[in-house]
Design a protein around this motif. Structure first.
Motif, PDB file in Angstrom:
ATOM      1  N   PHE A  73       0.675  -1.207  -0.009  1.00 59.98           N
ATOM      2  CA  PHE A  73       0.087  -0.058   0.003  1.00 59.98           C
ATOM      3  C   PHE A  73       0.914   1.362  -0.044  1.00 59.98           C
ATOM      4  O   PHE A  73       0.701   2.274  -0.814  1.00 59.98           O
ATOM      5  N   SER A  74       1.709   1.342   0.813  1.00 64.52           N
ATOM      6  CA  SER A  74       2.593   2.340   0.941  1.00 64.52           C
ATOM      7  C   SER A  74       3.308   2.819  -0.183  1.00 64.52           C
ATOM      8  O   SER A  74       3.429   3.846  -0.849  1.00 64.52           O
ATOM      9  N   LEU A  75       3.889   1.678  -0.902  1.00 63.55           N
ATOM     10  CA  LEU A  75       4.731   1.920  -2.182  1.00 63.55           C
ATOM     11  C   LEU A  75       3.652   2.194  -3.279  1.00 63.55           C
ATOM     12  O   LEU A  75       4.133   2.852  -4.161  1.00 63.55           O
ATOM     13  N   GLY A  76       2.422   1.711  -3.170  1.00 67.18           N
ATOM     14  CA  GLY A  76       1.475   2.276  -4.198  1.00 67.18           C
ATOM     15  C   GLY A  76       1.318   3.966  -3.985  1.00 67.18           C
ATOM     16  O   GLY A  76       1.408   4.572  -5.034  1.00 67.18           O
ATOM     17  N   GLU A 116      -3.159   0.347  -8.896  1.00 68.46           N
ATOM     18  CA  GLU A 116      -3.239  -0.921  -8.743  1.00 68.46           C
ATOM     19  C   GLU A 116      -2.580  -1.608  -7.534  1.00 68.46           C
ATOM     20  O   GLU A 116      -3.064  -2.701  -6.878  1.00 68.46           O
ATOM     21  N   LEU A 117      -1.574  -1.361  -7.387  1.00 65.35           N
ATOM     22  CA  LEU A 117      -0.868  -1.703  -6.057  1.00 65.35           C
ATOM     23  C   LEU A 117      -1.564  -1.798  -4.962  1.00 65.35           C
ATOM     24  O   LEU A 117      -1.743  -2.245  -4.178  1.00 65.35           O
ATOM     25  N   ILE A 118      -2.003  -0.358  -4.571  1.00 66.34           N
ATOM     26  CA  ILE A 118      -2.860  -0.039  -3.620  1.00 66.34           C
ATOM     27  C   ILE A 118      -4.085  -0.975  -3.578  1.00 66.34           C
ATOM     28  O   ILE A 118      -4.398  -1.509  -2.464  1.00 66.34           O
ATOM     29  N   LEU A 119      -4.791  -1.303  -4.670  1.00 64.06           N
ATOM     30  CA  LEU A 119      -6.053  -2.105  -4.618  1.00 64.06           C
ATOM     31  C   LEU A 119      -5.515  -3.467  -4.162  1.00 64.06           C
ATOM     32  O   LEU A 119      -6.310  -4.140  -3.523  1.00 64.06           O
ATOM     33  N   ASN A 120      -4.484  -3.894  -4.719  1.00 61.74           N
ATOM     34  CA  ASN A 120      -4.079  -5.331  -4.401  1.00 61.74           C
ATOM     35  C   ASN A 120      -3.709  -5.501  -2.815  1.00 61.74           C
ATOM     36  O   ASN A 120      -3.960  -6.443  -2.628  1.00 61.74           O
ATOM     37  N   ALA A 121      -3.023  -4.353  -2.334  1.00 63.04           N
ATOM     38  CA  ALA A 121      -2.714  -4.522  -0.975  1.00 63.04           C
ATOM     39  C   ALA A 121      -4.068  -4.767  -0.348  1.00 63.04           C
ATOM     40  O   ALA A 121      -4.188  -5.354   0.822  1.00 63.04           O
ATOM     41  N   VAL A 122      -4.920  -3.829  -0.654  1.00 62.95           N
ATOM     42  CA  VAL A 122      -6.386  -3.987   0.296  1.00 62.95           C
ATOM     43  C   VAL A 122      -7.032  -5.475  -0.048  1.00 62.95           C
ATOM     44  O   VAL A 122      -7.463  -6.029   0.853  1.00 62.95           O
ATOM     45  N   ASN A 123      -6.835  -6.048  -1.337  1.00 61.86           N
ATOM     46  CA  ASN A 123      -7.502  -7.341  -1.399  1.00 61.86           C
ATOM     47  C   ASN A 123      -6.750  -8.417  -0.622  1.00 61.86           C
ATOM     48  O   ASN A 123      -7.374  -9.285  -0.151  1.00 61.86           O
TER      49      ASN A 123
END
Lengths: 178, 759, 341, 99
Positions: free
Chosen positions: D14-17, D35-42
């Motif tokens: 998330f932070s990298l996103g 997309e990175l952020i969304l994947n972190a959430v997933n």
């Protein structure tokens, strides 16, 4: 990958393989994400993103969410990344990379990111310190997921379908040449 | 048959798909599919009607023990606990989900209510008007689970009782005639196939709407009907006014739909989370829903009625909707769709009856809306030169009658008028279309018509029959129904009755006679003008005249289905009198019983007065137009008259109010005000902070001793300007920068919360 | 089963080797049988005859030739990606084979969402193709890559939709389950033949085969490698081993998709009259499946050698305006019939 | 397996996103970071789904995936529109709203 599948099939002792698998994949994912946001070549960034996405799918398998993992591969890797590559190639990205892909002043972003990691890390460790995932997770079958989607989560499902339709129309309208 | 009523709406829906898919390839462009489907539908609808009549004549024995057992098996427990209501849709809800189920539900007559089941002596002949209470005849309900979400079961299904059976026959018959008529009227149109496809879809949605068993399905039907109306009004969308009219109809209806949805949601919760109409009605009737909830629901629903059924202030879309092809106007904007509002009130009548305290209070919103609409609509019809607009305002006015009738408690009167009006108004509209078809597609009766009496005899005579019915000349159908409405206004509603409504109704009758005579004069008498003079019109072919004759024939006789029994009519045999009331009005616990609900009683003096008013209107118009008597040209001479004419001509300025004032005020001043705030206040804070401070600095610098405070003043000014500049720079216009602030801000906030929580 | 007695690493190695065999065996057979021989017979010539009996060793000669060639990388290419792309393409084929069952116990992984998995993995190869096109730093390669990707995306949809009909009928996403459903099905109460789904899902099968042809960029859907316009599209700059890998990838995917189609529509490793649970099916099953794969692959190559090429816009229009609506209609009808019966 | 392993992984991603969203100038690259952020959430969704043995998390992860697809479609359409008008996808240059 075969090792992971074997794990999912229950053919190997679960905890060790799982932890080793998790560590390796997590490392790959973090490196991939790091390169994805720092590399100066946007095509490379997309490929690093693939690594992260595939890693996420593998993590889902570890957490016995097989169906979501497969969906992740189908939608993210098969469609979204391809869309990205399309977008990159249609906007003429140079092969050698672009030094100006990131802005010069990275300090504020880095500070924000680090602060966020620190905060989240502290909070998570503080809250969920030693909580363990159940060791006897049975892989979720597609039918279980579909039963949930079409009964309890039907309304959100309908909302998502409407959203997708709207997005489809919107994307066509925006992208169309006048 | 009654349980298979779902086939009736399903057929036109199928026909819609078929016409869209293959219509263009067929020799008749798809119209044959529509015609055949509607013919089958009509036969089936008549079958349903006959089936219902038989059911009323020999009501099924309601096995109370079985009913009670079934309702006990279901999860139902009524809140009060005193009286069990076993609505059909819910009874035995424990059955297999998803499976079709046929219930002979509806609670037995209502043990607690004064007009109990014991009063019924069985049999058909309930002679006494005003006390018709017979053995309960439960509706035939069939439901399937549509879908299930979060524990709520959404059902779809059909509910056949007298009301829906009557509407089925009405809609399918008029739609069939309109189909026949259209094959000639829109022949050679660019979107011939598309037109018939939408006629089918419209018929399907209307039939689905009248068969509805749940309020959810009712909303779906309601919206579908509106959608088809939109498509058909804008059938010739290439011309801007037409597409504007379509949009106007759609948007005006959206306003009312908010009321519909709010009302239905209130009812859903009021009835203990149920969409079931029978359950809602039964609970409302038995007083198991709080009066306030019913009041809120019925007032919200009245907003929907106002938009859909063209009631005053939301009626403006209806005359504009005449931009569509004439058969569509006949079908949608006279006979079927606009009565959706009336039907909805009739279907949920206990909600309105109890919510608005009809029968005990002397005035209520529904009656007022109706009464105002009927008079104002009629006045507007006087100044129209477009024959279709005359008829459109007449429709508005007649719908006002129906709403008023419902408002004063005359359920049967309103529904009866709905039926008679549907036939004679369809006849009039199709007649107008026939004239226009012959006169170069013009609808301007002042400019292009005249003297059509001899040229188009069939159109003339059918139009005259329709006019006669509309003017309520006995014994045409309009007389019987309008008289019943006026009798309801007089007799129902507590001690005082609805006297104002009665007066308004009689004024309306007078106006109706006036404007219709005026229209007849312009169309059929005098010298041919404009298009009618240039190309002498000829009578249309049988595909146009036959529907006209059928409708006129029905108009002649349909009034007799509800012949009163008292007064002058005591000689009418029981088996003939009040058939409409006997068969159409539901006789089960989901309809109002007791609490002041009575049937209207035929009152000779009202019949005489209203007919007299009508005849007076005809006479005055006759003198004015035929004899040239009266103050002609008064609008040119007299300022008051001219002002009145102007008001009417501008349709009370409502359109101006909507487009110029409401929309314009949002577009103009409010937008400008927002811009001003943006410019002066927001920018002022940022920029002005610096600038004002600099000014202040200069002020001080000039007036006060420079040597002493010089440095301080300059310093403060510079600081202020600098801070202003810094603030300004923050507004970079780059989304990412804002994103950075967002994330950073969120992190800081979260950190604060974590720290606070840790302590 | 024997595999169960081996330790984990032994199993893994065995699996890898078996997958390689499963990929290479059909690919090689196709090249020899169809590309060398069948096409020759169709064109009234003999084809390779020198190497081995009936030229059967020709394939090895070709491989040897390719391996000897110089490994050229264009000067301005993105070297890493240029080298990575062929492996990515071949790798996805290996992953598809993982899900295909060969017998009651002869499978690599019995995944619950097997069909879904196979389709998901097969869609990864697009990335390899796009990268190959982009990294070559060649206009024609890039155009070829873009065309290939556009085509693969467009035909992925009808393929997935065609499979949904089968899934609805079988009521499972598991490939073993689909095989069992076909083996145990009945045609109007007559159960001796089972119910291979090409009987009921003929439309689905046809759509699947067309989409498959397009996914494999075989003629008439070979615009991405149209030599008259684009030289050879995204493979233009590849030589030697890497060219060979693309070549293997192409023919191995024919095998993979044929295996999927055979499993979904032709009853997979089962043949009517045999005992579905018998141990001998673990040996016989792969053979039966292989025969069915050969049958379907023959159709693929037959079409390839017969039809002229589509134009790019025709190709897209065909997918979006004809195949997808047809596939949706097929799903709809299947749904209704499934509920009705 | 500790729950926190997954959650911390999600936090890092998330932070990298977030870092990527802020620091990238190319529109497509910003979308990737999202997309990175969304994947972190997933990952969090799935982890909690496994932890609580509740399918809700998986279902919503599926919804997130679907919505991500829509978001990328619209996002790329916007980027392409920007590119067509300005011959560049540099978000630094898109500052018509500058104060």
């Amino acid at each position: 990958m075969t090792g992971l599948l074997a794990v999912a099939n229950g053919a190997a002792p679960i905890s060790v393989a799982q932890n080793v698998g998790f560590g390796a994949i997590a490392l790959l994912m973090v490196v991939g994400a790091w390169r994805c946001v720092t590399t100066s070549n946007v095509v490379h960034a997309a490929l690093w993103l693939v690594l992260v996405l595939a890693g996420a799918a593998a993590q889902y398998v570890l957490m016995a969410a097989e169906f979501v993992a497969v969906t992740q591969v189908l939608v993210y890797v098969g469609a979204i990344v391809v869309l990205f590559l399309f977008g990159i190639m249609l906007t003429r990205s140079p092969i050698g990379g672009d030094a100006e892909l990131s802005r010069a002043n990275k300090a504020s972003a880095a500070v924000t990111g680090l602060a966020m990691v620190a905060l989240l890390g502290f909070t998570l460790v503080d809250t969920f310190g030693g909580d363990r995932l159940p060791a006897d997770l049975a892989p979720t079958t597609a039918s279980q997921v579909s039963d949930a989607v079409f009964s309890r989560y039907l309304l959100p499902f309908e909302a998502v379908s409407i959203l997708l339709t709207a997005a489809l129309v919107g994307a066509i309208v925006i992208a169309r040449k006048e | 048959m009654l349980t298979y009523a779902w086939i009736i709406p399903a057929l036109p829906a199928l026909s819609f798909v078929l016409i869209l898919a293959v219509g263009k390839r067929l020799p008749k462009g798809g119209s044959e599919i529509g015609l055949a489907t509607l013919a089958v539908c009509f036969v089936l609808a008549v079958g349903v009607g006959v089936g219902w009549v038989q059911r009323v004549n020999s009501p099924p024995k309601v096995d109370e023990a079985a009913l009670t057992a079934r309702s006990l098996a279901g999860q139902e427990t009524t809140p009060s606990g005193e009286r069990r209501v076993a609505p059909a849709g819910e009874a035995g809800a424990g059955a297999l989900p998803g499976g079709a189920r046929t219930g002979e539900g509806a609670a037995p007559g209502g043990e607690g209510s004064p007009a109990g089941a014991g009063a019924g002596e069985g049999g058909a002949g309930q002679g006494e008007a005003g006390t018709a209470e017979a053995a309960p005849v439960p509706a035939v309900v069939r439901t399937v689970t549509w879908f299930q979400s979060g524990g709520v079961r959404f059902t779809a299904g059909t509910m056949v009782d007298g009301l829906s059976a009557m509407m089925l026959v009405l809609v399918s018959l008029i739609s069939l005639l309109v189909h026949v008529y259209s094959t000639d009227y829109v022949a050679g149109d660019r979107r011939y196939t598309h037109y018939f496809a939408f006629l089918s879809l419209f018929t399907a949605s209307m039939l689905m709407f009248v068969l509805t068993q749940s309020t959810l399905q009712l909303i779906v039907g309601w919206e579908l009907v509106g959608l088809c109306s939109f498509a058909l009004i804008g059938h010739w969308w290439e011309e801007k006014p037409n597409s504007n009219a379509a949009l106007k109809a759609f948007i005006t209806n959206r306003v009312g739909d908010i009321g519909l949805i709010v009302g239905m949601i209130v009812l859903y919760f009021a009835a203990g989370r149920s969409f079931d109409i029978i359950r809602i009605n039964s609970m409302a009737n038995a007083g198991q829903i709080r009066h306030l909830l019913l009041l809120v629901a019925s007032v919200s629903l009245i907003a929907a009625v106002m938009s859909k059924s063209g009631q005053f202030i939301l009626h403006t879309w209806l005359p504009d909707a005449m931009a569509g092809p004439t058969p569509v106007s006949a079908l949608i904007h006279a006979a079927t769709m606009v009565v959706a509002g009336i039907y909805m009130v009739a279907r949920l009548y206990p909600v309105f009856f109890r919510g608005l305290s009809i029968g005990t209070a002397n005035i209520n919103l529904l009656a007022v809306v109706g009464a105002v609409t009927l008079v104002f609509g009629a006045l507007l019809a006087f100044v129209q030169s477009d024959i279709k607009k005359v008829l459109a305002y007449s429709t508005v006015s007649q719908l006002g009658y129906m709403v008023m009738a419902l408002g004063v408690g005359g359920w049967t009167a309103a529904l009866f008028h709905l039926v008679t009006h549907a036939f004679f108004k369809a006849c009039l509209f199709l007649g107008a279309g026939s004239m226009s078809h012959a006169c170069h597609h013009s609808f301007d009766m002042k400019k292009d018509y005249g003297g059509l009496r001899r040229r188009m005899p069939i159109t003339f005579w059918t139009f005259m029959i329709g006019t006669g019915a509309l003017v309520a000349i006995p014994p045409l159908s309009g007389f019987w129904s309008k008289d019943e409405i006026l009798a309801s206004a007089n007799g129902l509603g507590g001690p005082g009755g609805y006297k104002i409504m009665l007066v308004m109704g009689i004024i309306g009758a007078f106006c109706t006679a006036g404007y219709m005579t005026r229209a007849v004069w312009y169309c059929f008498f005098g010298e041919p003008r404009g298009a009618a003079a240039e190309h002498p019109p000829r009578e249309n072919g049988p595909r146009i005249t036959v529907p006209l004759m059928v409708l006129a024939g029905i108009t002649l006789v349909i009034g007799f289905v509800n012949v009163p029994t008292n007064g002058w009519f005591s000689w009418v045999p029981d088996g003939w009198a009040l058939r409409f009331e006997n068969y159409v009005q539901p006789r089960a616990a989901y309809f109002v019983s007791g609490g002041g609900f009575r049937q209207p009683v035929f009152t000779p003096w009202i019949a005489v007065v209203s007919t007299g008013a009508g005849l007076l209107g005809v006479l005055l118009a006759y003198l004015w137009f035929w004899r040239g008597l009266g103050p002609h040209g008064i609008t040119a001479r007299n300022r008051v008259a001219r002002a009145g004419y102007r008001v009417l001509e501008s349709r009370y300025g409502l359109d101006v109010l909507y487009t110029d004032w409401i929309v314009g005020s949002i577009k103009g001043p409010i937008a400008r005000a927002a811009y001003w705030v943006n410019q002066k206040v927001l920018d002022g804070v940022v920029n002005g902070a610096g600038r004002e401070a600099v000014k202040a600095g200069h002020f001080v610098y000039d007036r006060i001793d420079q040597g002493v405070v010089d440095t301080i003043v300059n310093g403060s000014g510079a600081t202020a300007e600098g801070s202003g500049q810094i603030l300004r720079k923050q507004q970079t216009g780059r989304v990412q920068t804002y994103g950075a602030y967002l994330f950073a801000g969120a992190t800081v906030l979260a950190a604060i919360f974590v720290i606070l929580a840790a302590n | 089963m024997m595999l169960a007695q081996l330790s984990y690493w032994q199993q893994s190695i065995l699996r890898v080797l078996l997958v390689l065999a499963a990929v290479l065996l059909p690919a090689g057979t196709f090249v020899y049988v169809f590309l060398f021989k069948v096409v020759s017979f169709m064109q009234s010539r003999l084809g390779p005859m020198e190497a081995g009996p009936y030229g059967s060793m020709q394939l090895l000669a070709e491989v040897g030739k390719s391996l000897q060639k110089e490994d050229i990388t264009p000067e301005r290419a993105d070297r890493t990606l240029f080298k990575l792309a062929p492996y990515l393409v071949v790798g996805t084929v290996l992953l598809v084979y993982l899900a295909v069952p060969f017998g009651p116990d002869a499978y690599f992984a019995n995944l619950d969402a097997g069909v879904f998995y196979a389709l998901a993995v097969s869609s990864i190869s697009v990335i390899g193709v796009l990268i190959a096109g982009w990294a070559s730093a060649n206009k024609y390669s890039l155009l070829g890559g873009l065309r290939a990707a556009g085509q693969l995306i467009a035909y992925e949809l009808p393929m997935v939709l065609a499979v949904i009909g089968v899934v609805i009928q079988a009521g499972t996403l598991n490939l073993q389950g689909i095989v069992a459903a076909q083996a145990g099905g009945r045609i109007f109460g007559f159960g001796a033949l089972g119910l291979p789904y090409f009987v009921t899902q003929l439309v689905g099968l046809v759509i699947f085969l067309i989409a498959m042809q397009a996914e494999l960029t075989q003629t008439p859907f070979d615009m991405p490698v149209a030599e008259s316009e684009l030289v050879t599209g995204f493979i233009t700059e590849y030589t030697g081993l890497r060219f060979l890998l693309f070549f293997i990838g192409e023919f191995a995917s024919v095998g993979a998709f044929s295996a999927l189609a055979a499993t979904l529509f032709l009853g997979g490793w089962y043949f009517p009259g045999l005992d579905i649970d018998a141990n001998y099916m673990n040996v016989l099953g792969p053979v039966i499946l292989f025969a069915k794969i050969m049958l379907l692959a023959f159709v693929v190559f037959w079409v390839r050698f017969t039809y002229p090429r589509f134009r790019e816009d025709q190709l897209q229009r065909f997918a979006w305006k004809f195949l997808i609506p047809l596939a949706l209609a097929n799903i709809f009808v299947t749904m209704i019939l499934k509920v009705a019966f | 397996m500790l729950l926190n392993e997954f959650l911390l992984l999600g936090a890092v991603l998330f932070s990298l996103g977030v870092y990527g969203v802020i620091v990238r100038r190319n529109g497509v690259a910003v979308l990737m970071a999202i997309e990175l952020i969304l994947n972190a959430v997933n990952i969090n969704f799935i982890a909690f789904s496994a932890m609580n043995r509740d399918l809700g998390g998986q279902v919503f992860a599926l919804f997130v995936i679907a919505i991500a697809a829509a978001e990328v479609g619209v996002g790329l359409a916007i980027v392409l529109a920007i590119y067509r008008n300005r011959r560049s996808v540099d978000l630094e240059a898109v500052d018509l709203m500058k104060g």
